[in-house]
Design an enzyme around this catalytic site. Sequence first.
Site, PDB file in Angstrom:
ATOM      1  N   CYS A 159      11.821 -32.530  -9.223  1.00 21.02           N
ATOM      2  CA  CYS A 159      11.251 -31.569 -10.167  1.00 21.02           C
ATOM      3  C   CYS A 159      12.141 -30.334 -10.303  1.00 21.02           C
ATOM      4  O   CYS A 159      12.275 -29.555  -9.365  1.00 21.02           O
ATOM      5  CB  CYS A 159       9.853 -31.175  -9.682  1.00 21.02           C
ATOM      6  SG  CYS A 159       9.116 -29.785 -10.545  1.00 21.02           S
ATOM      7  N   CYS A 180      10.347 -26.941  -9.904  1.00 20.28           N
ATOM      8  CA  CYS A 180       9.995 -26.712  -8.496  1.00 20.28           C
ATOM      9  C   CYS A 180      11.160 -26.068  -7.746  1.00 20.28           C
ATOM     10  O   CYS A 180      10.961 -25.207  -6.888  1.00 20.28           O
ATOM     11  CB  CYS A 180       9.637 -28.033  -7.809  1.00 20.28           C
ATOM     12  SG  CYS A 180       8.225 -28.882  -8.519  1.00 20.28           S
TER      13      CYS A 180
END
Length: 190
Positions: A113, A116
């Site tokens: 991600c 993230c």
Amino acid sequence: MRRARKPSQSKLKKEIREMAHRLLIRRVWTLSVKDIRCLPSSAATISSSSFSTSLQSPPSRVSLLSPPRTLPRTLHQISRREVSFNVQDNEDFTERVINSQLPVLVDFHAQWCGPCKILGPRLEKAIAKQKGRVAMAKVDIDEHTDLAIEYGVSAVPTVIAMRGGDVVDHFVGIKDDDELDSFVSKVIGQ
């Protein structure tokens, strides 16, 4: 023009079995040290003479699996670096997040991600400003799918604020530094 074929049932079942197998292997591989310490101490004694080092004391028998002989840590002894930690398993989550005396921000993320990877360091910076008044638990949703499901995580990054084992607030997605500082301050009650 060719139409894409749907995978057959047997192929889907095979893929599901392989995923379950990988998950099982990962769970066994990440067996916590606490579980290993439950083994009989005779199973894990070694002689320190088997290690070669010039600064070694006289040989003695050492058990690698015996619990460490240190005093339990108090909140005052926790260093800033230890305020942020990776969750190892459900037992670790219960002990360090749910039973924590400090408010805890739980960062549900994934290695793949991109957002993230941006949010994680920003969040750690915001928590470091609080000088030990709040902790941060990092939960990889690929490793701990059960926790993600339990807390209703459907997208990453998701940050859940917990105090006394209860969810008090949450957000999904990236926030800028000011918004993160505000969120952290709100969680600790400032």
